[in-house]
Design a protein around this motif. Structure first.
Motif, PDB file in Angstrom:
ATOM      1  N   SER A  41       0.840  -1.199   0.000  1.00  0.00           N
ATOM      2  CA  SER A  41       0.000   0.000   0.000  1.00  0.00           C
ATOM      3  C   SER A  41       0.878   1.252   0.000  1.00  0.00           C
ATOM      4  O   SER A  41       0.679   2.165   0.799  1.00  0.00           O
ATOM      5  CB  SER A  41      -0.922  -0.008   1.223  1.00  0.00           C
ATOM      6  OG  SER A  41      -1.919   0.962   1.107  1.00  0.00           O
TER       7      SER A  41
ATOM      8  N   LYS B  74       1.645   2.904  -3.112  1.00  0.00           N
ATOM      9  CA  LYS B  74       1.542   3.442  -4.460  1.00  0.00           C
ATOM     10  C   LYS B  74       1.679   4.962  -4.440  1.00  0.00           C
ATOM     11  O   LYS B  74       0.989   5.649  -3.706  1.00  0.00           O
ATOM     12  CB  LYS B  74       0.190   3.059  -5.073  1.00  0.00           C
ATOM     13  CG  LYS B  74      -0.019   3.547  -6.491  1.00  0.00           C
ATOM     14  CD  LYS B  74      -1.402   3.172  -6.997  1.00  0.00           C
ATOM     15  CE  LYS B  74      -1.647   3.709  -8.393  1.00  0.00           C
ATOM     16  NZ  LYS B  74      -3.027   3.388  -8.864  1.00  0.00           N
ATOM     17  N   GLY B  75       2.577   5.488  -5.262  1.00  0.00           N
ATOM     18  CA  GLY B  75       2.820   6.918  -5.333  1.00  0.00           C
ATOM     19  C   GLY B  75       4.092   7.356  -4.658  1.00  0.00           C
ATOM     20  O   GLY B  75       4.618   8.440  -4.963  1.00  0.00           O
TER      21      GLY B  75
ATOM     22  N   ASP C 295       9.992   3.572  -8.195  1.00  0.00           N
ATOM     23  CA  ASP C 295       8.564   3.591  -7.864  1.00  0.00           C
ATOM     24  C   ASP C 295       8.053   2.268  -7.314  1.00  0.00           C
ATOM     25  O   ASP C 295       6.853   2.153  -7.015  1.00  0.00           O
ATOM     26  CB  ASP C 295       7.756   3.974  -9.102  1.00  0.00           C
ATOM     27  CG  ASP C 295       8.034   5.397  -9.561  1.00  0.00           C
ATOM     28  OD1 ASP C 295       8.342   6.236  -8.700  1.00  0.00           O
ATOM     29  OD2 ASP C 295       7.949   5.664 -10.782  1.00  0.00           O
ATOM     30  N   GLU C 296       8.913   1.285  -7.168  1.00  0.00           N
ATOM     31  CA  GLU C 296       8.478   0.001  -6.631  1.00  0.00           C
ATOM     32  C   GLU C 296       8.024   0.171  -5.182  1.00  0.00           C
ATOM     33  O   GLU C 296       8.728   0.747  -4.354  1.00  0.00           O
ATOM     34  CB  GLU C 296       9.605  -1.026  -6.715  1.00  0.00           C
ATOM     35  CG  GLU C 296       9.946  -1.450  -8.134  1.00  0.00           C
ATOM     36  CD  GLU C 296      11.022  -2.514  -8.165  1.00  0.00           C
ATOM     37  OE1 GLU C 296      11.290  -3.128  -7.101  1.00  0.00           O
ATOM     38  OE2 GLU C 296      11.609  -2.722  -9.250  1.00  0.00           O
ATOM     39  N   GLN C 297       6.857  -0.348  -4.890  1.00  0.00           N
ATOM     40  CA  GLN C 297       6.283  -0.147  -3.557  1.00  0.00           C
ATOM     41  C   GLN C 297       7.067  -0.865  -2.459  1.00  0.00           C
ATOM     42  O   GLN C 297       7.137  -0.411  -1.315  1.00  0.00           O
ATOM     43  CB  GLN C 297       4.830  -0.619  -3.553  1.00  0.00           C
ATOM     44  CG  GLN C 297       3.923   0.160  -4.481  1.00  0.00           C
ATOM     45  CD  GLN C 297       2.476  -0.269  -4.365  1.00  0.00           C
ATOM     46  OE1 GLN C 297       1.902  -0.267  -3.269  1.00  0.00           O
ATOM     47  NE2 GLN C 297       1.870  -0.650  -5.488  1.00  0.00           N
TER      48      GLN C 297
ATOM     49  N   SER D 250      -1.882  10.720   2.185  1.00  0.00           N
ATOM     50  CA  SER D 250      -2.917   9.883   1.593  1.00  0.00           C
ATOM     51  C   SER D 250      -4.283  10.333   2.090  1.00  0.00           C
ATOM     52  O   SER D 250      -4.435  10.659   3.271  1.00  0.00           O
ATOM     53  CB  SER D 250      -2.704   8.407   1.952  1.00  0.00           C
ATOM     54  OG  SER D 250      -3.793   7.616   1.489  1.00  0.00           O
TER      55      SER D 250
ATOM     56  N   ASP E 109      -3.422   5.128  -2.005  1.00  0.00           N
ATOM     57  CA  ASP E 109      -2.401   5.779  -2.823  1.00  0.00           C
ATOM     58  C   ASP E 109      -1.902   7.010  -2.081  1.00  0.00           C
ATOM     59  O   ASP E 109      -2.551   7.513  -1.159  1.00  0.00           O
ATOM     60  CB  ASP E 109      -2.911   6.129  -4.230  1.00  0.00           C
ATOM     61  CG  ASP E 109      -4.200   6.926  -4.201  1.00  0.00           C
ATOM     62  OD1 ASP E 109      -4.222   8.036  -3.608  1.00  0.00           O
ATOM     63  OD2 ASP E 109      -5.200   6.444  -4.751  1.00  0.00           O
TER      64      ASP E 109
END
Length: 362
Positions: free
Chosen positions: A189, A191-192, A204-206, A235, A241
């Motif tokens: 969780s 993302k972003g 950008d890999e979570q 968020s 995100d």
């Protein structure tokens, strides 16, 4: 009414009390021993203290409401590592890095995040603990790595006040993970978020993100704030995100963040210079505050040392009380400051405490 706070330090757990409208340092427990984490549970008034005793291991103590003495309780522990396991990680609790209490519908439930990256859950106020196997066994854990320590660790645990089975955790370095079923299953969780310390194609890999601290507001639970290694993220949907906030003054690097308990648009940060330096900008301690969700920030300095100051505030070294106005901040070099007007001004509680790991009200 806010009348008590706790300061967990390298040489004991100090109680901070408000008497006759003045805050003073009161009793100390575990004098001389490193206290890595303190948690005050408002559901029943109990306070938990985690100790890291080196050769003697990790210990956990609880003091019940109205009790005179602390009682040692069971500390989280990993099961025996299977003999045929290819996992290079030592299945030993090195450090209790975070603790959180469950929802009002879960009396007795306590969560604990540890190094090397294990999440534990207790249903009986810490008398016994279970490793959350679903997260520990996630295939992605093999890619987690240390951020500040040699091994990964769970430093943030956010329990959704609307749904106790909805929990988000922050991992350095392993991103953010969320469960909707009380820990039976988990999903990334983060993302972003972006990790500039990684090769560009992996930034950008979570699963490689380094959130330094993630916190939320009970009154506006969808709004979470993250002080990340590479900046500040926010968020509006409990971590589904994240969006970067770029208006922070002085520096967007730091470790600590606190959020107003009923207004998720208001948050406080303790900025520092990255990466190897890790001191306040211009050696002047500042707290930055936003009241509009990160569109603008105010640099708060009144009462804080502005010359020759090299204090660093750890992840859990900044806290806000339930009144949304009283803040407590403490540093790695023993400075302790308190504000009763949302950070507009601060007064020095001590400049000679041991290094502080964690502070909380309650």
């Amino acid at each position: 009414m806010t009348e008590r706070a706790w300061i967990a330090s390298r040489k004991g757990l100090f109680e901070l009390l408000k008497r006759n409208e003045r805050w003073t340092i009161g009793p100390v427990a575990f004098l001389g021993e490193p206290v890595s984490m303190v948690l005050a549970d408002p559901r029943d008034g109990a306070v938990y203290a985690a100790l890291n005793l080196g050769h003697f291991g990790v210990k956990l103590h609880r003091k019940d409401a109205g009790a005179e003495h602390w009682v040692e309780i069971t500390a989280p522990a990993y099961p025996l590592k299977p003999e045929n396991s290819a996992d290079p990680v030592d299945w030993t609790v090195k450090f209790i890095w975070s603790m959180a209490y469950g929802g009002t519908d879960e009396p007795g439930v306590i969560w604990a995040g540890t190094l090397p990256g294990g999440l534990f859950r207790s249903t009986d106020r810490g008398e016994s603990w279970s490793l959350v196997q679903s997260l520990w066994n996630a295939p992605e854990r093999s890619e987690w790595f240390g951020g500040g320590y040699d091994v990964p660790g769970i430093h943030s645990i956010c329990v959704d006040p609307r749904d106790s089975r909805h929990v988000l955790v922050g991992i350095s370095c392993g991103g953010a993970w969320v469960t909707h079923d009380g820990g039976s299953s988990w999903a990334l969780s983060a993302k972003g978020m972006h990790a500039s310390y990684m090769p560009p194609e992996r930034g950008d890999e979570q699963n490689v993100q380094d959130p330094h601290r993630i916190v939320g507001a009970t009154g506006t639970p969808d709004q979470l704030w993250c002080q990340h290694h590479n900046g500040i993220w926010r968020s509006g949907n409990f971590g589904a995100d994240w969006h970067e906030v770029s208006a922070a003054p002085l520096s967007n690097f730091g470790f600590a963040v606190a959020v107003h308990p009923t207004d998720g648009n208001t948050a406080w940060f303790a900025p520092a210079l990255a990466d190897q330096t890790r001191i306040p900008t211009d050696a002047a301690l500042t707290v930055s505050r936003t009241t509009d969700g990160g569109k603008t920030f105010t640099a708060l300095r009144t009462g804080l040392p502005q010359q020759d100051c090299y204090d660093l505030v750890y992840r859990h070294g900044l806290a806000v009380a339930d009144d949304g106005c009283t803040l407590l901040m403490a540093s790695t070099t023993g400075g302790v400051w308190l504000s009763e007007n949302a950070g507009d001004s601060w007064r020095t509680i001590s400049s000679s405490m041991p290094p502080v790991y964690s502070v909380c009200f309650g």
